[in-house]
Design a protein around this motif. Structure first.
Motif, PDB file in Angstrom:
ATOM      1  N   THR A 154      -4.751   2.603   2.906  1.00  0.00           N
ATOM      2  CA  THR A 154      -4.942   1.028   3.237  1.00  0.00           C
ATOM      3  C   THR A 154      -5.916   0.432   3.794  1.00  0.00           C
ATOM      4  O   THR A 154      -6.207  -0.652   3.927  1.00  0.00           O
ATOM      5  CB  THR A 154      -3.504   0.776   3.658  1.00  0.00           C
ATOM      6  OG1 THR A 154      -3.639   1.423   4.994  1.00  0.00           O
ATOM      7  CG2 THR A 154      -2.297   1.138   2.957  1.00  0.00           C
ATOM      8  N   TYR A 166      -1.052  -4.881   0.473  1.00  0.00           N
ATOM      9  CA  TYR A 166      -1.245  -3.379  -0.280  1.00  0.00           C
ATOM     10  C   TYR A 166      -0.079  -2.685   0.364  1.00  0.00           C
ATOM     11  O   TYR A 166       0.454  -1.716  -0.120  1.00  0.00           O
ATOM     12  CB  TYR A 166      -2.418  -3.287  -0.298  1.00  0.00           C
ATOM     13  CG  TYR A 166      -2.722  -1.917  -0.920  1.00  0.00           C
ATOM     14  CD1 TYR A 166      -2.003  -1.841  -2.342  1.00  0.00           C
ATOM     15  CD2 TYR A 166      -3.270  -0.939  -0.113  1.00  0.00           C
ATOM     16  CE1 TYR A 166      -2.506  -0.454  -2.771  1.00  0.00           C
ATOM     17  CE2 TYR A 166      -3.285   0.267  -0.769  1.00  0.00           C
ATOM     18  CZ  TYR A 166      -3.114   0.446  -2.140  1.00  0.00           C
ATOM     19  OH  TYR A 166      -3.029   1.640  -2.761  1.00  0.00           O
ATOM     20  N   SER A 224       1.923   0.401  -1.346  1.00  0.00           N
ATOM     21  CA  SER A 224       1.007   1.631  -1.448  1.00  0.00           C
ATOM     22  C   SER A 224       2.284   2.665  -1.509  1.00  0.00           C
ATOM     23  O   SER A 224       2.887   2.634  -0.446  1.00  0.00           O
ATOM     24  CB  SER A 224       0.076   1.818  -0.435  1.00  0.00           C
ATOM     25  OG  SER A 224      -0.492   3.085  -0.339  1.00  0.00           O
TER      26      SER A 224
END
Lengths: 139, 540
Positions: free
Chosen positions: B136, B144, B148
């Motif tokens: 990340t 995200y 993730s």
């Protein structure tokens, strides 16, 4: 004064009663619709209660003033964080001068009643009710 | 030499348990030092792999996914496992009680606990690497990081835990500075390194809890679906950046303030001149610590935050330049008409003045909204923060290591090799990162494993010099460790640089287990080169 201040039991009981009363105030005020002020009142009451605990139960009032300074500093830094972050969220999208284009974040906050559900990309899940997103539907 | 003077903290008491359970601040400092150096090498190795991947366009060595993991781990390891704990944890621990004339820090058990908390957090971070990495970026930006599938949770948990170590060390240092000074050592007689540690500790205890809160909120959203940062749940993704940078910008000062402290010690000692503007340097430390809390939004100029707060943040950011400039000019004026000797610590201090000034001034560029909109997330930013973090903090750290090495271990390294390595670090560093300013200005974005043909030349320069930089740092550190093998001992009473602070004048090298064989009495200020003559004594 800083060595072993002995607080009378009476003071403790008064503070405990005040704390209970303020808890009641928190519950009561949550039923009154003050609009945006609700959160402000709740935070004020909570801060007051925490301060009472720190000053009397934790003896900050009679302690070395350096410790009080530290405590006030933490409040100050919290204040700085909230205030400056609000400079963003309150004025996002413009300079904050034009009321018509202001506050997309505020709309989001009230979205539970007013806006349709969106997927993770922000597109409306059922398109019929939302005229703000008509451009996106052409994709 | 009496039996008592042969005893020092390194040889008394003996045995592995006496190290693992030690309450001696110097031993805890050494444990921080060696774990820090270990992580520094790990982070550095990852950096070199990335640099060699970038020597030519295309995926030559590693794939895009591995590259994403590499830059995340490089950032997270260097920042959370090396730079933040290294100077306060290692040099701060070893030196602070010596400098204030105390037998130990205020809470020795807490000190050991904070080392173990750091190690425990580091285990989580290491697990992340074994378990396939995290991709990340070290900032863990939402959305995200909530989506993730890489190891966001163990890594953030590790950082959460290490944060507590940082808070406890800060608390310990503040109590030590307030309560453990010997009589007569008033605030304005403290060495400036102690002022720097004080400023750092204040930031550690006020900012780090926000990092912990941020990491907890991230996990609450991941696991319980509570909408804090996800707009679909009623959250605000930019709010994550506010939380994160409210910690991480002050954390920049956790990283750089101790470095300022080291430079404030090295320059007067190796110029044999009273520091210029003592109070200005001391108060500039505190004002940097304070202003550091008001400028976090300059990391977010392209995040979509309101124009109004962009203007406010940009304006306040310029103010950081004032106390920083005060320091730089004070150091330069300290050297003016002094007897400057080009010893290894001074070589690093001079490198610091060059490199940090470039890093700081490009920070002013990036603080200007209009320019930052163009330069954000380009190599210009990468070059800028490496000039501050590596050219500033790590160079100062290496300088501090060379300065206090004979004090900490009672051995002297080869000074010629150390000088050559310092020169190599300076040249290698500029060769690596100056081209990155140009790359950024020409539009090369950060965090990509490959690039267009137009950037080949500058990238290959950067990679070539990064090799020189890596070798130079390796030589510098190995030269230090070689002094153990060579057993080039200094006399326990020696003061090789002619320092005036208590650790040089009142303790043996290496110090006694209880620091001072008798209660130290303050005879002069920390930099009174105009009043007292302190001989440089260095005997083999």
């Amino acid at each position: 004064m800083s060595e072993h201040h002995i607080t009378p039991l009476r003071t403790y009981l008064i503070i405990a009663a005040t704390l209970l009363f303020l808890s009641g105030v928190t519950v009561w005020v949550s039923y009154v619709d003050l609009g945006a002020l609700n959160i402000v009142v709740a935070m004020l009451v909570a801060t007051l209660k925490a301060s009472l605990v720190a000053f009397f139960f934790m003896h900050l009032l009679w302690d070395d003033k350096k410790n009080l300074t530290m405590f006030l500093m933490s409040l100050m830094f919290f204040g700085i964080f909230v205030t400056i972050t609000l400079l963003d969220t309150e004025f996002r999208g413009d300079l904050g001068l034009n009321p018509e284009t202001k506050d997309p974040i505020n709309k989001r906050a009230a979205f539970y009643d007013t806006l349709p559900l969106t997927d993770t990309h922000g597109h409306p899940v059922d398109e019929h009710s939302d005229d703000h997103h008509e451009d996106k539907d052409h994709h | 030499m009496s039996e008592n003077t042969k005893q020092n903290y390194l040889n008394h008491p003996k045995g592995i348990m006496s190290w693992l359970m030690t309450l001696d601040h110097k031993r805890i400092g050494l444990m921080y030092l060696f774990s820090g150096i270990l992580f520094f090498f790990l982070g550095g190795l990852i950096a070199l792999v990335m640099r060699f991947e970038l020597a030519a366009p295309g995926n030559d060595i590693i794939s895009n996914d591995v590259y994403n993991n590499a830059y995340t781990l490089h950032g997270a390891i260097m920042i959370f496992l090396f730079i933040i704990p290294a100077i306060p944890g290692a040099l701060g621990n070893i030196l602070l009680p010596l400098m204030v004339g105390a037998k130990d820090v205020a809470f020795p058990r807490l000190n050991l606990a904070s080392f173990y908390i750091y190690s425990f957090g580091a285990l989580f971070a290491m697990y992340t690497i074994i378990n396939g990495g995290v991709d990340t970026g070290w900032t863990f930006y939402t959305p995200y990081s909530t989506q993730s599938t890489s190891n966001v949770v163990p890594m953030t948990l590790g950082i959460f835990i290490i944060g507590f170590s940082s808070i406890l060390t800060g608390l310990n240092f503040i109590a030590t500075i307030h309560k453990m000074r010997i009589p007569g050592l008033t605030w304005y007689k403290l060495p400036l390194f102690v002022w720097a540690l004080y400023g750092t500790s204040l930031v550690q205890i006020t900012a780090t809890p926000v990092l912990a809160i941020t990491m907890v909120l991230l996990m609450l959203e991941r696991f319980l679906g509570i909408g804090i940062f996800d707009p679909a749940l009623g959250g605000d993704p930019v709010l994550y950046q506010h939380f994160f940078w409210f910690y991480s910008h002050p954390a920049v000062y956790i990283m750089i303030l101790p470095a300022f402290g080291i430079i404030s010690e090295i320059i007067p000692v190796h110029s044999r001149k009273k520091i210029w503007g003592y109070k200005f340097i001391a108060y500039s430390t505190l004002s940097i610590a304070f202003i550091g809390f008001l400028v976090w939004g300059h990391h977010m100029f392209t995040s979509g935050q309101s124009v109004f707060s962009q203007i406010v943040f940009s304006f306040i950011t310029y103010f950081v330049g004032i106390p920083t400039g005060v320091k730089i000019f004070s150091w330069i004026l300290t050297m003016y008409k002094g007897q400057v000797s080009f010893t290894p610590p001074m070589m690093y201090a001079l490198s610091f003045l060059f490199l940090f000034t470039i890093g700081g001034l490009t920070g002013i560029f990036l603080g200007a909204v209009a320019l930052d909109i163009h330069l954000h997330d380009t190599y210009f930013v990468v070059a800028h923060f490496h000039y501050v973090m590596q050219g500033g903090t790590i160079v100062a750290f290496l300088g501090g290591l060379h300065h206090w090495w004979p004090k900490s271990f009672g051995v002297m390294y080869n000074q010629t090799v150390a000088n050559i390595a310092a020169l190599g670090v300076f040249i290698g560093f500029n060769g690596t990162f100056f081209p990155q300013f140009l790359l950024g200005l020409r539009g090369m974005p950060r965090r990509y494993a490959t690039y267009d043909e137009q950037f080949v030349e500058l990238h290959s320069y950067s990679t070539f010099w990064s090799g020189i930089l890596g070798i130079s740092i390796f030589i510098a550190v190995m030269n230090l460790f070689w002094s153990f093998i060579k057993k080039n001992k200094v006399d326990p009473g020696s003061n090789p640089w002619g320092g005036m602070t208590l650790e040089w004048t009142h303790t043996s090298s290496p110090p006694h287990p209880h620091n001072f064989e008798e209660d130290p009495v303050l005879q002069h200020g920390p930099y009174d080169y105009d009043k007292v003559i302190v001989e440089k004594t260095y005997k083999k």
